[in-house]
Design an enzyme around this catalytic site. Structure first.
Site, PDB file in Angstrom:
ATOM      1  N   VAL A 100       0.873  -1.177   0.000  1.00  0.00           N
ATOM      2  CA  VAL A 100       0.000   0.000   0.000  1.00  0.00           C
ATOM      3  C   VAL A 100       0.909   1.226   0.000  1.00  0.00           C
ATOM      4  CG1 VAL A 100      -1.790   1.293   1.221  1.00  0.00           C
ATOM      5  CG2 VAL A 100      -1.824  -1.218   1.262  1.00  0.00           C
ATOM      6  N   HIS A 104       3.177   4.079   6.142  1.00  0.00           N
ATOM      7  CA  HIS A 104       2.581   3.516   7.350  1.00  0.00           C
ATOM      8  C   HIS A 104       3.615   2.707   8.113  1.00  0.00           C
ATOM      9  CE1 HIS A 104       1.978   0.693   4.036  1.00  0.00           C
ATOM     10  NE2 HIS A 104       2.117  -0.275   4.922  1.00  0.00           N
TER      11      HIS A 104
END
Ligand code: AMP
Length: 140
Positions: A100, A104
């Protein structure tokens, strides 16, 4: 040089509330929610609100605000899940394991003698994710 940031990624959609997530924390700089394909019980993701593809193109000022939250979630996860340790993971570009493309941080509780599930492989039951989120929120 990495590719340009693309705001159609799934975490950008979660940040815009276009798709749901099991949130445990949020402030003006970041949100944290349960990983839907946890590698161990309590696997949590911290996602800065500011757009960047990964660490390589991130604003250091954003990092300076988000890393204390990463620490806070790690400390809470130790307590909430009675973990034996915490693994902090963060992938940059596909060959490293990134799937993704919005920065993160993974907080993965480690339990002595318990093997990790494969990365991003098996969806967890929503009731289990919600129960783990409640434990984590209570420890925050
Ligand atoms: P990475 O390989 O570091 O990019 O990891 C992406 C992580 O996001 C994986 O651990 C996935 O299990 C997780 N993931 C993918 N989609 C979602 C979602 N909708 N909500 C929560 N976690 C997700």
């Amino acid at each position: 040089m990495t590719a340009a940031y693309d705001d159609s990624n799934i975490f950008a959609k979660i940040l815009r509330d276009e798709i749901p997530s099991v949130r445990v924390y949020e402030d003006e700089n970041c949100i944290a929610f349960m990983d839907v394909m946890p590698q161990t019980a309590g696997h949590t993701l911290i996602v800065p609100r500011a757009p960047s593809r990964n660490l390589l193109d991130a604003d250091p000022n954003v990092l300076s605000k988000v890393i204390p939250v990463v620490q806070k979630i790690a400390q809470a996860a130790m307590k909430a899940f009675n973990a034996d340790g915490i693994q902090l993971r963060q992938f940059n570009e596909a060959p490293s394991g990134q799937t993704v493309y919005h920065l993160h941080f993974h907080i993965i509780p480690v339990y002595a003698g318990v093997e990790f599930q494969m990365h991003a492989a098996k969806m967890e039951d929503m009731d289990i994710l919600k129960a783990n989120a409640e434990k984590l929120k209570a420890a925050l």
